[in-house]
Design a protein around this motif. Structure first.
Motif, PDB file in Angstrom:
ATOM      1  N   GLY A 139      35.367  19.459  25.585  1.00 27.48           N
ATOM      2  CA  GLY A 139      34.415  20.185  26.429  1.00 27.48           C
ATOM      3  C   GLY A 139      34.023  19.404  27.670  1.00 27.48           C
ATOM      4  O   GLY A 139      34.108  18.170  27.722  1.00 27.48           O
ATOM      5  N   LYS A 140      33.562  20.129  28.668  1.00 27.76           N
ATOM      6  CA  LYS A 140      33.177  19.507  29.934  1.00 27.76           C
ATOM      7  C   LYS A 140      31.962  18.588  29.793  1.00 27.76           C
ATOM      8  O   LYS A 140      31.709  17.740  30.649  1.00 27.76           O
ATOM      9  CB  LYS A 140      32.876  20.591  30.964  1.00 27.76           C
ATOM     10  CG  LYS A 140      34.087  21.451  31.303  1.00 27.76           C
ATOM     11  CD  LYS A 140      33.718  22.539  32.298  1.00 27.76           C
ATOM     12  CE  LYS A 140      34.914  23.425  32.606  1.00 27.76           C
ATOM     13  NZ  LYS A 140      34.555  24.511  33.549  1.00 27.76           N
ATOM     14  N   SER A 141      31.206  18.749  28.696  1.00 30.06           N
ATOM     15  CA  SER A 141      30.031  17.900  28.498  1.00 30.06           C
ATOM     16  C   SER A 141      30.396  16.429  28.364  1.00 30.06           C
ATOM     17  O   SER A 141      29.557  15.548  28.582  1.00 30.06           O
ATOM     18  CB  SER A 141      29.263  18.354  27.253  1.00 30.06           C
ATOM     19  OG  SER A 141      30.096  18.284  26.106  1.00 30.06           O
ATOM     20  N   ALA A 197      29.776  14.930  31.757  1.00 33.91           N
ATOM     21  CA  ALA A 197      28.588  15.406  32.479  1.00 33.91           C
ATOM     22  C   ALA A 197      28.000  14.328  33.376  1.00 33.91           C
ATOM     23  O   ALA A 197      27.517  14.615  34.472  1.00 33.91           O
ATOM     24  CB  ALA A 197      27.545  15.906  31.484  1.00 33.91           C
ATOM     25  N   ASP A 198      28.027  13.068  32.911  1.00 34.35           N
ATOM     26  CA  ASP A 198      27.455  11.964  33.688  1.00 34.35           C
ATOM     27  C   ASP A 198      28.521  10.955  34.121  1.00 34.35           C
ATOM     28  O   ASP A 198      28.218   9.788  34.356  1.00 34.35           O
ATOM     29  CB  ASP A 198      26.385  11.248  32.860  1.00 34.35           C
ATOM     30  CG  ASP A 198      25.248  12.178  32.463  1.00 34.35           C
ATOM     31  OD1 ASP A 198      24.820  12.971  33.317  1.00 34.35           O
ATOM     32  OD2 ASP A 198      24.825  12.119  31.287  1.00 34.35           O
ATOM     33  N   THR A 234      36.556  12.408  34.966  1.00 26.30           N
ATOM     34  CA  THR A 234      36.602  13.854  35.172  1.00 26.30           C
ATOM     35  C   THR A 234      38.033  14.332  35.385  1.00 26.30           C
ATOM     36  O   THR A 234      38.459  15.347  34.820  1.00 26.30           O
ATOM     37  CB  THR A 234      35.734  14.244  36.381  1.00 26.30           C
ATOM     38  OG1 THR A 234      34.398  13.798  36.164  1.00 26.30           O
ATOM     39  CG2 THR A 234      35.741  15.751  36.586  1.00 26.30           C
TER      40      THR A 234
END
Length: 388
Positions: A347-349, A352-353, A359
């Motif tokens: 998941g993209k989570s 997230a940071d 990414t």
């Protein structure tokens, strides 16, 4: 320590363990053959049927020309058969027609011109120029002018020109081309098997690259990641070979009655080519970004590295899937199950940071998952739906 319950079938842990078991088995099988012999043995394995076809075609063309037509030296018959068949599986019927046309044009021009102007240096230049020009007018294929020129040179230098002999050479060339087409139809290479092996080799390369990238990211091993990147960059020849064999397989499935029933199976395999090509391109981008991260001393979070490693494990499962016969395991459902287990954890989570490098790596993992799910038979919409 409290013992952990065994992973259930279909769970991410079970799928990952299964992929690792497949890795171990595949590497053991490969290790039995010395590294320097693997590539030559692979070339021989995929070429053995075309070699036998060339041998049979040459002998049969010679026999027909000598025993049926009564020609004493039917040089062009076996030559035309061998050149038409060759070792490539792609567009052989077209090549057979081009060889026959090229030899016919070359012999006709050579006989006509040499009988008038004689033999010599400038005469050869004239004959070659006229023969190639005539061949270009006859057909757009690249093989026709070359065959016309070589045949004209033979007539101008070694073979005496003459009306009857020239006509016999045309018959011999046509005989060789027809024999080549008959051999392809009655003794074909399997239209699916060779392309399946090509696809499996590409998947094995993807698996090797991803495994090495994951290992290099864990250890911050610049040489290992760089080696994986170079390995990934060398995959285009495998993709090109797969597409060539797919083209040849399509041709065989049309002209050989032995494989008319394989149309649907061949169509399913042909649908794999584009997703597999896209997967290779995504893996190259992933490896390049990973190499940059290691060179810059930029650590990657362990969860993302494990995704890369598990995607490599899954590619080995797909390698086995591609080589499995219908009804055998692993099949497309098995491959898709392993990939879905990775998709659930990508998941993209996770980023997230994170910065750009993590990414990009995760994005390439997700893109490669979509491509490989399509290799397993899913539509693009269904494959993308797994990445919620």
């Amino acid at each position: 320590m409290t013992p952990q319950p065994p992973a259930s079938s279909g769970s991410p842990e079970h799928d990952a363990k299964r992929g690792r078991r497949l890795i171990g088995r595949i590497r053991i099988d490969r290790s039995r053959v010395p590294a320097r012999l693997r590539a030559p043995l692979h070339r021989l394995r995929v070429s053995i049927v075309p070699v036998l076809q060339c041998a049979l075609g040459a002998g049969l063309a010679w026999w027909i020309a000598t025993e049926i037509f009564g020609h004493t030296h039917p040089f062009f018959a076996p030559i035309a058969a061998v050149i038409s068949l060759g070792l490539s599986a792609g567009r052989r019927w077209r090549r057979a027609l081009e060889v026959a046309a090229g030899v016919t044009v070359g012999v006709a021009v050579g006989d006509l011109i040499i009988s008038v102007i004689g033999s010599g240096t400038w005469q050869i230049m004239v004959v070659v120029a006229i023969a190639m020009s005539a061949a270009v007018l006859v057909d757009k294929g690249q093989l026709v002018p070359i065959q016309a020129a070589s045949s004209a040179v033979l007539v101008a230098t070694l073979l005496p020109p003459g009306g009857v002999e020239g006509f016999n050479r045309m018959i011999d060339a046509f005989t060789g081309g027809v024999v080549a087409i008959v051999v392809i139809a009655l003794m074909p290479t399997h239209p699916v098997l060779r392309a399946r092996r090509d696809a499996a080799d590409v998947l094995a390369t993807i698996a090797d690259v991803l495994s090495d990238v994951a290992g290099g990211l864990r250890q911050m091993d610049q040489d290992r990641v760089r080696s994986a990147l170079e390995h990934a960059r060398g995959t285009q020849s495998g993709i090109d070979e797969m597409r060539t064999d797919l083209s040849g397989g399509k041709e065989i499935s049309k002209i050989s009655p032995l494989h008319w029933a394989n149309h649907s199976r061949f169509d399913r395999l042909a649908a794999v080519a584009d997703p597999l090509d896209n997967a290779v391109r995504n893996v190259r981008v992933l490896a390049r970004r990973a190499a940059g991260a290691v060179e810059n001393g930029e650590p990657i979070q362990p969860e993302i590295i494990e995704l890369v490693a598990d995607l490599g494990h899954a590619s080995y499962v797909l390698n086995d899937m591609m080589l499995a016969d219908p009804g055998q395991s692993p099949d497309q459902a098995d491959g898709a199950r392993v990939l879905r287990s990775i998709a659930r954890r990508s998941g993209k989570s996770l980023v997230a940071d994170s910065g750009l490098t993590e990414t990009v790596i995760l994005a390439q993992v997700r893109s490669t998952l979509v491509d490989l799910l399509m290799v397993c038979g899913l539509t693009r919409v269904s494959a993308m739906a797994t990445l919620r």
